[in-house]
Each structure stands twice: as C-alpha cells, then as structure tokens.
Design a protein around this motif. Structure first.
Motif, PDB file in Angstrom:
ATOM      1  N   UNK A 173     -18.036  44.605  -2.315  1.00 59.80           N
ATOM      2  CA  UNK A 173     -17.266  45.445  -1.318  1.00 59.80           C
ATOM      3  C   UNK A 173     -15.931  46.210  -1.385  1.00 59.80           C
ATOM      4  N   UNK A 174     -16.543  47.782  -1.848  1.00 60.93           N
ATOM      5  CA  UNK A 174     -16.209  49.199  -2.793  1.00 60.93           C
ATOM      6  C   UNK A 174     -15.093  49.348  -1.423  1.00 60.93           C
ATOM      7  N   UNK A 175     -15.337  48.916  -0.489  1.00 65.60           N
ATOM      8  CA  UNK A 175     -13.952  49.598   0.633  1.00 65.60           C
ATOM      9  C   UNK A 175     -12.897  48.773   1.181  1.00 65.60           C
ATOM     10  N   UNK A 176     -12.566  47.890   0.395  1.00 67.22           N
ATOM     11  CA  UNK A 176     -11.702  46.857   0.583  1.00 67.22           C
ATOM     12  C   UNK A 176     -10.457  47.048   0.133  1.00 67.22           C
ATOM     13  N   UNK A 177      -9.486  47.064   0.986  1.00 63.31           N
ATOM     14  CA  UNK A 177      -8.481  47.503   0.848  1.00 63.31           C
ATOM     15  C   UNK A 177      -7.662  46.440   0.833  1.00 63.31           C
ATOM     16  N   UNK A 178      -7.716  45.389   1.918  1.00 62.93           N
ATOM     17  CA  UNK A 178      -6.582  44.432   1.822  1.00 62.93           C
ATOM     18  C   UNK A 178      -7.293  43.163   2.101  1.00 62.93           C
ATOM     19  N   UNK A 179      -6.938  42.258   1.364  1.00 56.21           N
ATOM     20  CA  UNK A 179      -7.484  40.251   1.165  1.00 56.21           C
ATOM     21  C   UNK A 179      -6.591  39.257   0.951  1.00 56.21           C
ATOM     22  N   UNK A 180      -6.359  39.280   2.146  1.00 57.28           N
ATOM     23  CA  UNK A 180      -5.380  37.916   2.513  1.00 57.28           C
ATOM     24  C   UNK A 180      -6.184  36.654   1.940  1.00 57.28           C
ATOM     25  N   UNK A 191     -15.004  37.816 -11.384  1.00 61.26           N
ATOM     26  CA  UNK A 191     -14.700  39.291 -12.323  1.00 61.26           C
ATOM     27  C   UNK A 191     -14.965  40.514 -11.825  1.00 61.26           C
ATOM     28  N   UNK A 192     -16.331  41.110 -11.060  1.00 69.19           N
ATOM     29  CA  UNK A 192     -16.479  41.519  -9.493  1.00 69.19           C
ATOM     30  C   UNK A 192     -15.635  42.307  -8.825  1.00 69.19           C
ATOM     31  N   UNK A 193     -14.528  41.188  -8.564  1.00 67.41           N
ATOM     32  CA  UNK A 193     -13.769  42.116  -7.970  1.00 67.41           C
ATOM     33  C   UNK A 193     -12.450  43.366  -8.112  1.00 67.41           C
ATOM     34  N   UNK A 194     -13.092  43.188 -10.174  1.00 76.33           N
ATOM     35  CA  UNK A 194     -12.558  44.499 -10.533  1.00 76.33           C
ATOM     36  C   UNK A 194     -12.968  46.119  -9.951  1.00 76.33           C
ATOM     37  N   UNK A 195     -14.336  46.015  -9.352  1.00 78.67           N
ATOM     38  CA  UNK A 195     -14.618  46.799  -9.012  1.00 78.67           C
ATOM     39  C   UNK A 195     -14.510  47.228  -6.839  1.00 78.67           C
ATOM     40  N   UNK A 196     -13.579  46.268  -6.947  1.00 80.53           N
ATOM     41  CA  UNK A 196     -13.217  47.169  -5.440  1.00 80.53           C
ATOM     42  C   UNK A 196     -12.041  47.965  -5.960  1.00 80.53           C
ATOM     43  N   UNK A 197     -12.616  49.159  -5.939  1.00 78.91           N
ATOM     44  CA  UNK A 197     -11.851  50.515  -6.526  1.00 78.91           C
ATOM     45  C   UNK A 197     -10.473  50.691  -5.316  1.00 78.91           C
ATOM     46  N   UNK A 198     -10.533  50.250  -4.451  1.00 78.81           N
ATOM     47  CA  UNK A 198      -9.354  50.705  -3.283  1.00 78.81           C
ATOM     48  C   UNK A 198      -8.902  49.567  -2.791  1.00 78.81           C
ATOM     49  N   UNK A 199      -8.454  48.772  -3.594  1.00 81.76           N
ATOM     50  CA  UNK A 199      -7.927  47.061  -3.179  1.00 81.76           C
ATOM     51  C   UNK A 199      -6.297  47.611  -3.681  1.00 81.76           C
ATOM     52  N   UNK A 200      -5.647  47.394  -1.979  1.00 80.47           N
ATOM     53  CA  UNK A 200      -3.635  47.852  -3.108  1.00 80.47           C
ATOM     54  C   UNK A 200      -3.192  46.098  -2.021  1.00 80.47           C
ATOM     55  N   UNK A 201      -4.103  45.350  -1.669  1.00 87.58           N
ATOM     56  CA  UNK A 201      -2.957  44.092  -1.194  1.00 87.58           C
ATOM     57  C   UNK A 201      -3.612  43.017  -1.396  1.00 87.58           C
ATOM     58  N   UNK A 220      -5.656  49.390  -7.803  1.00 90.90           N
ATOM     59  CA  UNK A 220      -4.275  50.056  -7.706  1.00 90.90           C
ATOM     60  C   UNK A 220      -3.596  49.317  -6.281  1.00 90.90           C
ATOM     61  N   UNK A 221      -3.572  48.104  -6.910  1.00 93.66           N
ATOM     62  CA  UNK A 221      -2.461  47.328  -6.369  1.00 93.66           C
ATOM     63  C   UNK A 221      -1.511  47.328  -5.778  1.00 93.66           C
ATOM     64  N   UNK A 222      -0.797  47.591  -4.375  1.00 90.37           N
ATOM     65  CA  UNK A 222       0.983  47.867  -4.326  1.00 90.37           C
ATOM     66  C   UNK A 222       1.238  46.703  -4.454  1.00 90.37           C
ATOM     67  N   UNK A 223       0.545  45.339  -4.075  1.00 90.24           N
ATOM     68  CA  UNK A 223       1.033  44.423  -3.564  1.00 90.24           C
ATOM     69  C   UNK A 223       0.445  43.360  -4.141  1.00 90.24           C
ATOM     70  N   UNK A 224       1.086  42.510  -5.032  1.00 87.04           N
ATOM     71  CA  UNK A 224       0.221  41.395  -5.353  1.00 87.04           C
ATOM     72  C   UNK A 224       0.904  39.747  -4.709  1.00 87.04           C
ATOM     73  N   UNK A 225       0.531  39.206  -4.436  1.00 90.00           N
ATOM     74  CA  UNK A 225       1.782  37.592  -4.210  1.00 90.00           C
ATOM     75  C   UNK A 225       0.019  36.169  -4.860  1.00 90.00           C
ATOM     76  N   UNK A 226       0.799  35.630  -5.750  1.00 87.10           N
ATOM     77  CA  UNK A 226       0.574  34.570  -6.602  1.00 87.10           C
ATOM     78  C   UNK A 226       1.572  33.239  -6.775  1.00 87.10           C
TER      79      UNK A 226
END
Length: 344
Positions: A173-180, A191-201, A220-226
């Motif tokens: 999912x290389x275009x993914x920018x927001x994942x909630x 581990x593959x989530x590291x290839x979501x190079x556009x993920x910002x949230x 390139x995360x701008x927000x991480x809610x954990x």
C-alpha cells in the motif's frame, strides 16, 4: 411527499437531489427518470431496498445511503459504473457479496462505518481506484491479503473492530498516507509497513502492541498515536549471554551473503542458475549492530526512539522499536543502544 419532490424535479432535471430526513421506507420508481442526477442524498431514512430504476441514473457520481435500514448490500449498485463516492454508514450490513465489487471501477470513496461486517471479501481488490476506505465500528477480525492490492489507497480507517493483525503484504500500500486502527486487538504490526513510504499519520491507540517494526523511524510520520498499549518500558536489566551454535544452513547462508558482496565472486555468477536459492536469500535480514546478513537465527532486541527526534509533534516519551541482531556476540559488544526483551 417524495413523489411530489420527484415530480417537481422532473421539470428541472437537477444535477443534485436531496431526499434525506424524509422518513422514506422505499424510493419511488420515478427516480429512474432523473437521468441527469449526479448527486443523490438519501441519508437518514428507513430504506431497506433500492428499486431497479436506480440503475438508470447513468451519470450518478455521489450516492449517500447512510443511516438507513439496509440489511443486505444492494447488488444493483455494481451497475452504477460512474459512481465515485458511496456513503453506506449506519446500516445493518453483515457481509458484502463478492460480485457486488466487480462494477465499481470509478469508486474513489467508500464509507461503511457502523455496520455489522465480519469480513471483507477478497474481491475488495477490484476497487481499482479507491483512495478513501472506512470500516470503523464493524466486527472485522482480519483483512484479506487481497486488500493489499489497493495500491491507490491513501486513507484507511478501521477503528473499533476486532483486528488482531494486519497482512504481511501491507507494504504494497505504497500510496497510504493515513492509517487509523485505534481500538482493536492488534498485537504486532507487520514489518512490511515500513514500505508505506508516504505514511504520515498512524493511529494505533488502544491496541495490544508491545513493540513497533524495525523501519518505523524511516517513515515520514507527522503523527503517531500509540497511547493505551502495553508498550515495552525502558527498564534495563544486566544480562550476559554465551555465543550460540549455528546450524549448518545458517552458516552457509551467511557465508554466501558475504561472498555476494564481492563483485568478482564465483558465487555471484553461479547463483543466477538457482532461482530457489535466490528467493531464499532474499528473505535475509541485516544485523542492526554489525550489518551482516542472516537468515533464521537472530536475537530480537529493542531500542527506544525519542518521539521528539522523530519530529512527531503529537507524541512524547520513548517509543520501543524492534531491532534484529545476528548473534549474542553483537549483543554483548560495547557502545550500542539495543536491549534484549525480557518477558514477565
């Protein structure tokens, strides 16, 4: 009341038709004569079924069926080939028939929040142009691997479900920018989530995570809610381990991987004739300390990243991130910030 609205609409052939909050339990068949309608709002009614005449709306691009009484996903929707946005939140849908997803070639937006979905069909991959997909507050336990074929997906919401894990192929999912994904039961991110190079949230609050994947800092995360996860704590305890004895296969793989770094190596040429071996070597990982490759024998460790150093404006404190080491020799070496994981 709805018939009167449609009669008036027939005179003007409108592009937009609003029939929300009309207490409708069915849609008048006359709707099929409004072939110019591009946006149809039927939100907040009591509708259970759609009339076949709806398929005559060849120009329909936006359809809002939110907050109605649908118990089945209408199969006739697949014939609305120009549909771009479909709102289907707050109904009683428990499944999506696979054939229903064959016709949505233009769909970019799909909202299925607050239904009763337990699974998504593998045919979800037929949403070739989907950019926004939301399935908040359903009963999903997993996602099909075919979900990872949605290479145009930019925003995905699946909060308030029962997800335990994500597909290993999530990195496609290389275009993914927001994942909630808040308020699920996810124990580990792939581990593959590291290839979501556009993920910002990335929102994974209120799950069951203890550690994050190795490539988290490369996103390139701008927000991480954990928050509200049982994350590993930075409480070092002294431990010294003896060097392990490696299996012959592991020793051979490490030797081959070192040899392949030499451009003049005989193995570098010979390996081209063994595709199965190449596939196996492609699964190798790299030691976080010495940088050497290894296959199956590793030591799972953790290092703690400062959220401020990751430029996460919303997060504070230390974030535990997985690290793989090739041996106890590397683990016992000096001047590294990797810790073994101690389970209570």
């Amino acid at each position: 009341m709805a018939d009167a609205v449609l009669i008036r609409a027939l005179k003007g052939q409108p592009k937009t038709l609003n029939l929300c909050n009309r207490h409708l339990d069915k849609i008048p068949k006359a709707i099929g004569k409004l072939e110019c309608v591009c946006q149809l709002n039927l939100k907040n009614n009591k509708i259970k079924k759609l009339p076949p005449e709806l398929t005559h709306l060849f120009q329909l691009q936006v359809l809002n069926l939110g907050n109605n009484a649908f118990e089945e996903f209408p199969q006739l929707l697949q014939h609305l080939h120009n549909l771009e946005k479909l709102h289907f939140f707050c109904n009683k849908i428990s499944e999506i028939p696979p054939t229903c997803l064959n016709g949505f070639k233009s769909l970019t937006f799909l909202n299925l929040n607050n239904n009763r979905l337990q699974t998504l069909p593998p045919e979800i991959c037929n949403l070739l142009n989907i950019q926004f997909l939301s399935v908040d507050n359903n009963q999903l336990r997993d996602l099909p691997v075919e979900f990872c074929a949605l290479t145009t997906l930019q925003e995905f919401h699946a909060a308030g479900n029962q997800l335990i894990s994500l597909p290993l192929e999530f990195g496609y999912l290389t275009c993914l920018q927001r994942l909630h994904l808040q308020k699920n039961k996810i124990r580990e991110l792939p581990e593959g989530i590291g290839k979501c190079y556009q993920l910002r949230v990335l929102d994974v609050a209120a799950n069951e995570l203890r550690i994050f994947p190795t490539e988290l800092s490369g996103l390139p995360l701008k927000e991480l809610h954990c928050e509200e996860n049982p994350l590993l704590q930075h409480l070092p305890v002294h431990s010294l381990q003896e060097e392990e004895v490696l299996a012959l296969k592991e020793i051979s793989v490490r030797f081959v991987m070192r040899s392949l770094r030499d451009r003049y190596s005989y193995l570098r040429k010979a390996i081209r004739r063994y595709p199965d071996l190449r596939d196996m070597l492609a699964q190798c990982s790299k030691c976080a300390v010495c940088g050497e490759a290894f296959l199956n024998t590793w030591l799972e460790c953790v290092h703690f990243l400062d959220a401020k150093g990751m430029n996460l404006g919303n997060a504070i404190g230390k974030i535990p991130v997985r690290a793989l080491l090739c041996s106890y020799k590397c683990f016992n070496s000096q001047d590294h910030a990797y810790y073994g994981v101690a389970f209570p």
